[in-house]
Design an enzyme around this catalytic site. Structure first.
Site, PDB file in Angstrom:
ATOM      1  N   ASP A  56      22.065  33.056  58.229  1.00 26.82           N
ATOM      2  CA  ASP A  56      23.114  32.838  59.172  1.00 26.82           C
ATOM      3  C   ASP A  56      22.746  32.580  60.165  1.00 26.82           C
ATOM      4  O   ASP A  56      23.355  31.473  61.061  1.00 26.82           O
ATOM      5  CB  ASP A  56      22.885  35.185  60.264  1.00 26.82           C
ATOM      6  CG  ASP A  56      23.809  35.473  59.008  1.00 26.82           C
ATOM      7  OD1 ASP A  56      25.366  35.167  57.966  1.00 26.82           O
ATOM      8  OD2 ASP A  56      23.603  36.559  59.282  1.00 26.82           O
ATOM      9  N   SER A  60      52.598  36.590  32.765  1.00 29.22           N
ATOM     10  CA  SER A  60      51.739  37.638  32.513  1.00 29.22           C
ATOM     11  C   SER A  60      51.544  37.519  31.487  1.00 29.22           C
ATOM     12  O   SER A  60      51.348  36.426  30.760  1.00 29.22           O
ATOM     13  CB  SER A  60      52.711  38.823  32.931  1.00 29.22           C
ATOM     14  OG  SER A  60      53.937  38.703  32.330  1.00 29.22           O
ATOM     15  N   LEU A  61      50.996  39.068  30.478  1.00 26.60           N
ATOM     16  CA  LEU A  61      49.921  38.969  29.543  1.00 26.60           C
ATOM     17  C   LEU A  61      50.591  40.414  29.055  1.00 26.60           C
ATOM     18  O   LEU A  61      51.663  41.232  29.939  1.00 26.60           O
ATOM     19  CB  LEU A  61      48.519  39.267  29.303  1.00 26.60           C
ATOM     20  CG  LEU A  61      47.803  38.603  29.741  1.00 26.60           C
ATOM     21  CD1 LEU A  61      46.088  38.400  29.842  1.00 26.60           C
ATOM     22  CD2 LEU A  61      48.303  37.334  28.538  1.00 26.60           C
ATOM     23  N   GLU A  72      37.848  38.142  27.569  1.00 29.08           N
ATOM     24  CA  GLU A  72      37.040  38.114  29.218  1.00 29.08           C
ATOM     25  C   GLU A  72      37.271  40.088  29.953  1.00 29.08           C
ATOM     26  O   GLU A  72      37.829  40.492  29.084  1.00 29.08           O
ATOM     27  CB  GLU A  72      38.029  37.246  30.468  1.00 29.08           C
ATOM     28  CG  GLU A  72      37.980  36.216  29.652  1.00 29.08           C
ATOM     29  CD  GLU A  72      39.246  35.202  29.991  1.00 29.08           C
ATOM     30  OE1 GLU A  72      39.392  35.334  31.861  1.00 29.08           O
ATOM     31  OE2 GLU A  72      39.435  34.255  29.527  1.00 29.08           O
ATOM     32  N   LYS A 120      38.793  42.315  31.705  1.00 22.66           N
ATOM     33  CA  LYS A 120      39.891  42.137  33.000  1.00 22.66           C
ATOM     34  C   LYS A 120      40.295  43.012  33.798  1.00 22.66           C
ATOM     35  O   LYS A 120      39.453  44.486  33.808  1.00 22.66           O
ATOM     36  CB  LYS A 120      41.368  42.796  31.847  1.00 22.66           C
ATOM     37  CG  LYS A 120      42.592  42.432  32.753  1.00 22.66           C
ATOM     38  CD  LYS A 120      44.027  42.608  31.469  1.00 22.66           C
ATOM     39  CE  LYS A 120      45.082  42.875  32.229  1.00 22.66           C
ATOM     40  NZ  LYS A 120      45.395  43.599  33.785  1.00 22.66           N
ATOM     41  N   LYS A 177      44.262  46.844  26.447  1.00 27.70           N
ATOM     42  CA  LYS A 177      43.901  47.493  27.817  1.00 27.70           C
ATOM     43  C   LYS A 177      43.006  49.251  27.221  1.00 27.70           C
ATOM     44  O   LYS A 177      43.576  48.923  25.831  1.00 27.70           O
ATOM     45  CB  LYS A 177      45.128  48.644  27.917  1.00 27.70           C
ATOM     46  CG  LYS A 177      46.386  47.250  28.539  1.00 27.70           C
ATOM     47  CD  LYS A 177      45.722  47.046  29.955  1.00 27.70           C
ATOM     48  CE  LYS A 177      46.153  46.062  31.184  1.00 27.70           C
ATOM     49  NZ  LYS A 177      47.903  47.303  30.913  1.00 27.70           N
TER      50      LYS A 177
END
Ligand code: IVH
Length: 377
Positions: free
Chosen positions: A39, A84-85, A116, A118, A345
């Protein structure tokens, strides 16, 4: 040296230092100095830039601070559709997905994957010009999103200036070694790849999310202000990115993981894409994994599923991609989703809770509906 030249040298040194610490913290998970010390470097830089505003550059770390509230978000047309998937829900559906695409490329000898986690957040496109963040946009309907550059700049995990691993390699031994092992592993010329990325337009895509601890903190603050709690980290992240006043975004500590780069820079595999992303200064996602076959994909998915509660962020599955970029492209797109990638999923999370009350609502027509009030879990 004149006073201004001396200040310019100091400003550059401070920017380099601040950027280096950002890289250490977000990419390498290392903290070399305390937050207070960092900072004070930022404060010194801000003071010098205040004295010499003409020395401010758009990639200066001071430019992450919030600007004036906007009246509305400008629309942004994506040059390449944000897709999209398609989902799969179990091992059988995953095998069926692979069987289907294998039929489309029967001559292909080797099928390996990159798996990966999700993230449960929202997709963002980041456009860099000569390595400097120029525009950030939401996915929207995939074709047109909203310009959220000002908000995105407040997220420390997103570099406002990409690391040039070639240049940094000359200064830092650690990076030089990473570049060398990158070239060896992928049998490629790093300078060809990074010089192309860092000159002209470059687009990276990924997911903005709110870590679990930052979500909890945000809800505590909402409660203190007697404002409504957010239902989940995804809603909170989406609501935070769509704030016209970037001061609100700046106060909420969003995070980011990149998962794709748009265009041909000589990348051959998804695994390599992820290493390129890291070398450019984006955070490393330790939970992603190269998988040599579908069995390894399944194993990775199950392992991630078991550690799901302990991860610092919320996920809803894994993303399985065909590792070879060439094969991935050849497999093409069906509807709005690439054939060579699937969202694997997890089953919806279950939890036990207590019914605290049941009230009866009377509708317009006199119909009565019992509504249970559950203890939040
Ligand atoms: S790859 C074609 N990787 O999931 C899109 N997506 O259900 C390629 N998502 O819109 C995306 N984590 O926003 C990819 N590790 C990850 C992801 C990820 C979350 C989101 C992404 C996409 C959605 C599709």
């Amino acid at each position: 040296m004149s006073d201004k030249v001396k200040v310019k040298v100091r400003i550059e040194k401070l920017r380099d230092e601040i950027n280096r610490h950002r890289y250490y913290y977000h990419v390498l998970d290392k903290q070399e100095i305390s937050e207070a010390a960092l900072d004070s470097l930022k404060h010194e830089l801000a003071k010098l830039e205040e004295r010499f505003p003409d020395l401010i550059t758009p990639d200066s770390p001071t430019q992450r601070v919030a600007g004036q509230p906007l009246d509305e978000f400008k629309k942004v047309k994506h040059r390449v559709l944000m897709m999209s998937l398609n989902d799969v829900f179990d091992a059988e559906e995953l095998e069926a997905w692979l069987k289907r695409i294998k039929k489309l490329a029967p001559q292909e000898p080797a099928w390996d994957f990159y798996s990966e986690v999700k993230l449960d957040g929202l997709a963002i496109s980041l456009v860099y010009e000569d390595g400097i963040l120029a525009q950030a946009a939401t996915r929207g309907d995939g074709q047109t999103g909203e310009d959220v550059t000002q908000n995105i700049k407040t997220i420390e995990a997103i570099p406002v200036r990409l690391t040039n691993p070639l240049e940094s390699a000359a200064k830092q031994k650690e990076l030089a070694e990473r570049v060398k092992s990158f070239e060896k592993k992928y049998q490629c010329d790093a300078s060809g790849i990074f010089n192309k990325i860092l000159s002209g337009r470059f687009e990276a895509r990924g997911e903005v999310y709110l870590a679990k601890k930052d979500f909890a903190k945000l809800n505590e603050e909402q409660e203190k202000k007697s404002e409504e709690r957010f239902a989940n980290p995804r809603n909170a992240a989406a609501g935070t990115i769509r704030q016209l006043d970037s001061k609100i975004t700046a106060g909420r500590r969003l995070s980011f993981f990149a998962y794709d780069i748009i265009g041909d820079f000589g990348q051959a595999t998804h695994e390599q894409v992820h290493e390129i992303i890291e070398l450019l200064g984006f955070p490393k996602n330790h939970w992603n994994k190269y998988c040599a076959d579908l069995e390894a994909v399944e194993k990775h998915h199950n392992e991630i599923g078991k550690m799901r509660d302990k991860l610092p962020f919320q996920i809803d599955g894994t993303v399985i991609g065909i590792n070879s970029i060439k094969l991935f492209k050849n497999l093409g797109v069906v509807g709005k989703a690439p054939r060579g990638m699937a969202a694997y999923k997890f089953p919806a999370e279950q939890a036990t809770t207590v019914v605290e009350d049941i009230i009866v609502q009377v509708g317009r027509t006199g119909a009565m509906t019992p509504v249970a009030h559950l203890k939040p879990v």
